[in-house]
Design a protein around this motif. Structure first.
Motif, mmCIF file in Angstrom:
data_model
loop_
_atom_site.group_PDB
_atom_site.id
_atom_site.type_symbol
_atom_site.label_atom_id
_atom_site.label_comp_id
_atom_site.label_asym_id
_atom_site.label_seq_id
_atom_site.Cartn_x
_atom_site.Cartn_y
_atom_site.Cartn_z
ATOM 1 N N UNK A 146 9.983 -0.798 -4.042
ATOM 2 C CA UNK A 146 9.324 -1.356 -3.044
ATOM 3 C C UNK A 146 10.280 -1.687 -1.795
ATOM 4 N N UNK A 147 11.478 -1.372 -1.856
ATOM 5 C CA UNK A 147 12.296 -1.791 -0.941
ATOM 6 C C UNK A 147 12.335 -0.543 0.254
ATOM 7 N N UNK A 148 11.895 -0.922 1.311
ATOM 8 C CA UNK A 148 11.625 -0.073 2.693
ATOM 9 C C UNK A 148 13.061 -0.076 3.618
ATOM 10 N N UNK A 149 13.971 -1.098 3.150
ATOM 11 C CA UNK A 149 14.996 -1.037 4.346
ATOM 12 C C UNK A 149 15.922 0.336 4.196
ATOM 13 N N UNK A 150 16.363 0.742 5.405
ATOM 14 C CA UNK A 150 17.090 1.845 5.676
ATOM 15 C C UNK A 150 18.592 1.935 4.933
ATOM 16 N N UNK A 151 19.049 0.697 4.629
ATOM 17 C CA UNK A 151 20.014 0.500 4.186
ATOM 18 C C UNK A 151 20.041 0.699 2.591
ATOM 19 N N UNK A 152 18.773 0.715 2.154
ATOM 20 C CA UNK A 152 18.510 0.870 0.717
ATOM 21 C C UNK A 152 17.759 1.967 0.271
ATOM 22 N N UNK A 153 17.899 3.059 0.666
ATOM 23 C CA UNK A 153 16.871 4.254 0.179
ATOM 24 C C UNK A 153 15.574 4.291 1.094
ATOM 25 N N UNK A 154 15.394 3.547 2.171
ATOM 26 C CA UNK A 154 13.991 3.794 2.751
ATOM 27 C C UNK A 154 13.999 4.762 3.987
ATOM 28 N N UNK A 155 12.951 5.112 4.408
ATOM 29 C CA UNK A 155 12.815 6.335 5.444
ATOM 30 C C UNK A 155 11.855 5.804 6.448
ATOM 31 N N UNK B 195 0.985 -1.149 -0.200
ATOM 32 C CA UNK B 195 0.137 -0.037 0.020
ATOM 33 C C UNK B 195 0.849 1.298 -0.067
ATOM 34 N N UNK B 196 0.243 2.371 -0.379
ATOM 35 C CA UNK B 196 0.976 3.627 -0.482
ATOM 36 C C UNK B 196 0.455 4.801 0.470
ATOM 37 N N UNK B 197 1.538 5.554 0.695
ATOM 38 C CA UNK B 197 0.946 6.632 1.718
ATOM 39 C C UNK B 197 1.563 7.808 1.094
ATOM 40 N N UNK B 198 0.994 9.169 0.873
ATOM 41 C CA UNK B 198 1.912 10.211 0.256
ATOM 42 C C UNK B 198 2.878 10.735 1.108
ATOM 43 N N UNK B 199 3.936 11.082 0.273
ATOM 44 C CA UNK B 199 5.017 11.821 0.840
ATOM 45 C C UNK B 199 4.935 13.242 0.275
ATOM 46 N N UNK B 200 5.840 14.204 0.973
ATOM 47 C CA UNK B 200 6.051 15.542 0.630
ATOM 48 C C UNK B 200 7.358 15.529 -0.255
ATOM 49 N N UNK B 201 6.622 15.680 -1.802
ATOM 50 C CA UNK B 201 7.720 15.768 -2.779
ATOM 51 C C UNK B 201 7.822 17.409 -3.214
ATOM 52 N N UNK B 202 8.716 18.295 -2.695
ATOM 53 C CA UNK B 202 8.563 19.427 -2.861
ATOM 54 C C UNK B 202 7.244 20.141 -2.485
ATOM 55 N N UNK B 203 6.467 20.709 -3.391
ATOM 56 C CA UNK B 203 5.302 21.305 -3.010
ATOM 57 C C UNK B 203 3.870 20.400 -2.919
ATOM 58 N N UNK B 204 4.043 19.211 -3.355
ATOM 59 C CA UNK B 204 3.135 18.383 -3.624
ATOM 60 C C UNK B 204 3.182 17.005 -2.870
ATOM 61 N N UNK B 205 2.149 16.293 -3.010
ATOM 62 C CA UNK B 205 2.151 14.958 -2.364
ATOM 63 C C UNK B 205 2.350 13.786 -3.672
ATOM 64 N N UNK B 206 3.203 12.700 -3.262
ATOM 65 C CA UNK B 206 3.265 11.842 -4.200
ATOM 66 C C UNK B 206 3.451 10.386 -3.527
ATOM 67 N N UNK B 207 2.528 9.334 -3.965
ATOM 68 C CA UNK B 207 2.293 8.161 -3.245
ATOM 69 C C UNK B 207 3.789 7.263 -3.254
ATOM 70 N N UNK B 208 4.035 6.812 -2.120
ATOM 71 C CA UNK B 208 5.149 5.962 -1.944
ATOM 72 C C UNK B 208 4.840 4.527 -1.161
ATOM 73 N N UNK B 209 5.415 3.669 -1.615
ATOM 74 C CA UNK B 209 4.992 2.354 -0.848
ATOM 75 C C UNK B 209 5.603 2.152 0.599
ATOM 76 N N UNK B 210 4.860 1.494 1.545
ATOM 77 C CA UNK B 210 5.102 1.474 3.025
ATOM 78 C C UNK B 210 4.834 0.129 3.590
#
Lengths: 326, 479
Positions: free
Chosen positions: B459-468, B415-430
């Motif tokens: 789809x990779x959420x691990x902190x070692x690979x670009x996850x937050x 599933x996805x949740x919006x993140x703040x991408x500059x001035x707008x929302x974009x969906x990212x997987x969580x």
């Protein structure tokens, strides 16, 4: 408190004081050089005062120039007593006790470390050395102030203060010794105006000139040594350091003043008595250098006893990452 | 409008319905965010990052310059979980942990589940995480898995699936607490309006649970947290939790076994330790009982543990339930011990050890995710749809050679949740990791770690690979 934690606090504090004092050594030498207009042999003398001549020879060969010595004492990671090495040790020790120290202390340690590390790359220290070493002293003072105003006056604080003052006593004795080394080849200077300038520079490098002036009218070798060695109130004077380190030692153990219940207290008490009843005339007559040398040996054995009494139960921390986290 | 052209791209979105209209739980928050002046969200995002760095919320990166620390990237748009969703999650987690605890106790003692042939004995004996040293052992109060951090994912159907149970040393809870601290400063007004359930009392509850595990007859137990030391990637968390609970943070070298008890070495001599929250794997904890080359552990501690003179949390041997093959059997395990149907389903799992499953896996490698049974942290995984033909062949060989060690699952469209991408929302997987404490009763912290793949499409959420990470808000009741 855990022996390992006490050990880390004690050494964190000692290394911080050491970093500051290396800056002071260098400063006094820079001042003296300016006035003497010759630097024949003086840089090598400086390294031998810090006790690192052997490793210096190994690292830099025979030639001790201003550049090689400054780099060796300030940035050389292979020299365990360089400012950068000691700050690395401060930071490593602090990292292992972050839950004990205040976050303000941790932030200051980080800031200080990065300042010196970045200066190694930028070459700023070689260009304006006075400014650089002044800043090192200021950052160390800032740390001491933060520690003093954010830590509980518990066992941890007393270990920190004891470490800082033992280190300081040792280094003040070496700063006095710098003068001995530098003047030795030129006995004809004694008592001349040059000599007085040099003694003033020495006081300055121990941040002692202002306080000295409030107590003595003239700068004479006897009263300078008296002040740096035997003053009971000046915070960088050796006797003051021993008195306060002893007070912290007794706060940790709860042993009443004037008594001892372990080797560390016995040796510290003896050092206290020796300095309290010493007379400056006798010291100079018998030889200042020998007296200081002997003092350093005694102080080392106090350090050894502190280790045996409080830290010996702990063992070195392993260096592996160890174990998986999910 | 932050979400004017927001596109769910066919994924299940935690904020928006497929038609783009806000879900009920997110609607109040969205209204409040829209009222902020332009650029304000981005400004607050930057301020938050600066704050996290100042607080030293960092993790250590292996393989780089000694002691390199990074901050865990953080996005200020929280995940929101509605009260009724949470209620089901909570019941499901409690049921699962309760059953897993009975399972662990059973396999090390009576072995009823093996005798009843609900669970194949061979799988147990071949698990790397099975600890024969624990046979016949009864931990204090009968509890083995005191702390768990269950990994959940939500698929395209909006259903929460369990992905991993993590019953050994689940990490990340310090980020949950710090993220909340930071977000409260970032959105103080919104916190007042929305009824968000607190997570701040976790350290207090953790300490209470640890004290409850004290050996019999010990009234005010000495509790410590055992860390591998400053070079461990989770050292920040160890230090943080010890500080929050007001207990000593110890390393292996600080502890010693003498006369059948565990002591810590203090400046005033040896002091007895009663409960150890250990963040060191079974393998490393006692060189006399497990890996001889471990310098991190405490020689002889296993004997003290088995004699009941010290409690270890989590218990030794709980890792068995982290074996991914055993995971595949958890729905049966729940039915066997509770007589109930599982509330939280597993992700469908093919066990390569079973012939039919293996056949299916080998025929469908390009659509499946293949995982080794005994690794954690995302290591040794093959993601079929993204893997090259060469890598797929490599895994075919591995599976044929050691089928016991592999499972496969269909790719879940997280599933996805919006993140703040500059001035707008974009969906990212969580994904989502709630934390459960098993003490006098079972407590699920209302919140958890939402990890987010910050890279677009990843789809990779691990902190070692670009996850937050994101803060997770569990609402008290409907807004």
């Amino acid at each position: 408190m855990l022996s390992r934690v006490a050990n880390s606090i004690y050494w964190m504090s000692r290394y911080m004081e050491r970093a500051e004092n290396v800056a002071r050594f260098i400063e006094v030498n820079l001042h003296l050089m300016l006035d003497m207009q010759t630097d024949e042999g003086q840089w090598a003398a400086l390294v031998s005062t810090t006790g690192d001549l052997e490793i210096f020879m190994e690292r830099c060969g025979k030639e001790a120039t201003r550049e090689t010595v400054l780099d060796f004492l300030t940035f050389d990671r292979e020299n365990p007593n360089s400012i950068l090495s000691t700050l690395t040790m401060v930071r490593e020790n602090a990292r292992s006790i972050r839950e004990i120290i205040s976050s303000e202390m941790w932030e200051q340690i980080n800031k200080f470390y990065y300042f010196v590390r970045d200066s190694a790359l930028s070459g700023v220290a070689a260009e304006t050395p006075q400014d650089f070493y002044q800043r090192v002293k200021t950052e160390s003072h800032l740390y001491a102030g933060i520690a003093d105003s954010t830590m509980n006056r518990g066992e941890d604080w007393h270990f920190a203060r004891m470490g800082r003052l033992i280190e300081r006593a040792d280094k003040t004795s070496r700063i006095i010794d710098v003068k001995y080394f530098i003047l030795l080849p030129k006995p004809e200077y004694v008592g001349t105006p040059i000599d007085n300038i040099q003694w003033a520079a020495l006081l300055k490098s121990a941040s002692a000139l202002d306080m000295y002036r409030r107590k003595y009218e003239q700068i004479t070798p006897e009263s300078v040594v008296q002040f740096l060695l035997l003053d009971r109130h000046f915070p960088r004077a050796i006797l003051y350091c021993v008195l306060m380190a002893e007070a912290s030692l007794h706060s940790i153990t709860g042993t009443p003043a004037g008594m001892f219940r372990n080797e560390a207290e016995r040796r510290m008490g003896r050092l206290h008595a020796e300095l309290t009843y010493a007379r400056i005339d006798d010291i100079i007559k018998k030889g200042l250098h020998e007296y200081l040398d002997n003092f350093q040996t005694e102080l080392n054995s106090v350090g050894d006893s502190i280790r045996d009494t409080f830290f010996a139960l702990s063992t070195a921390a392993p260096n592996t990452a160890g174990g998986m986290e999910e | 409008m932050y979400y004017k052209d927001y596109d769910t791209e066919g994924f299940f979105d935690e904020y928006f319905h497929a038609d783009g209209s806000p879900r009920e739980g997110a609607s109040v928050l969205l209204r409040r965010l829209e009222q902020l002046p332009g650029g304000e969200l981005l400004r607050r995002q930057k301020a938050t990052e600066a704050r996290l760095f100042q607080m030293g919320v960092t993790f250590t990166v292996y393989g780089e310059e000694e002691g390199t620390e990074r901050i865990f990237p953080f996005d200020i748009i929280p995940r929101v979980i509605e009260a009724r969703e949470w209620e089901a999650l909570e019941r499901g987690l409690k049921q699962r942990i309760y059953a897993l605890n009975l399972f662990i106790d059973d396999i090390y003692n009576d072995k009823k589940i093996l005798k009843d042939r609900v669970f194949p004995e061979e799988l147990l004996k071949t698990s790397k995480c099975y600890r024969p040293q624990c046979e016949g052992f009864k931990p204090p109060r009968g509890i083995w898995c005191h702390i768990s951090g269950t990994d959940l994912v939500r698929g395209g159907d909006g259903v929460y699936y369990v992905l991993e149970d993590n019953l050994r040393c689940p990490s990340g809870v310090s980020y949950v607490l710090e993220n909340r601290e930071v977000l409260k400063r970032t959105f103080p007004k919104i916190f007042e309006d929305l009824k968000i359930r607190p997570v701040d009392d976790y350290p207090y509850r953790l300490r209470e649970m640890l004290q409850y595990m004290a050996p019999d007859g010990v009234h005010s137990p000495t509790v410590v947290l055992l860390t591998p030391g400053i070079y461990n990637s989770a050292y920040f968390e160890h230090s943080y939790l010890a500080q929050q609970m007001g207990i000593e943070l110890v390393e292996g070298g600080d502890l010693a076994v003498t006369d059948g008890y565990v002591y810590m070495k203090t400046t005033k001599g040896l002091q007895r330790v009663d409960v150890i929250y250990r963040r060191i794997d079974d393998d490393f904890i006692d060189p006399l009982a497990f890996r001889e080359d471990s310098l991190l552990g405490v020689p002889g501690i296993m004997d003290v543990y088995k004699s009941g003179h010290v409690a270890l949390v989590n218990a030794i041997g709980t890792g068995i339930a982290d074996d991914k093959i055993i995971y595949a059997y958890v729905p049966e395990i729940i039915k066997y011990y509770t007589g109930e149907d599982p509330i939280l389903p597993n992700v469908p799992t093919y066990v390569c050890w079973e012939e039919l499953d293996r056949k299916y896996v080998l025929e469908n490698l390009e659509s499946l995710v293949v995982k080794p049974a005994n690794e954690s942290g995302g290591y040794g995984i093959m993601i079929g749809p993204k893997a090259s033909a060469g890598v797929r062949e490599e895994f075919r060989g591995k599976i044929l050679e050691d089928p016991r060690n592999y499972i496969a699952q269909p790719t879940v469209s997280l599933s996805r949740v919006p993140i703040l991408a500059g001035e707008r929302f974009e969906g990212r997987h969580v994904d989502f990791r709630p934390y459960t404490l098993y003490g006098e009763d079972i407590y699920v912290m209302p919140g958890g770690l939402t990890r987010v793949a910050l890279k677009k499409g990843s789809l990779v959420v691990n902190s070692s690979q670009g996850g937050g990470s994101k803060d997770t808000w569990v609402l008290r009741d409907l807004p």
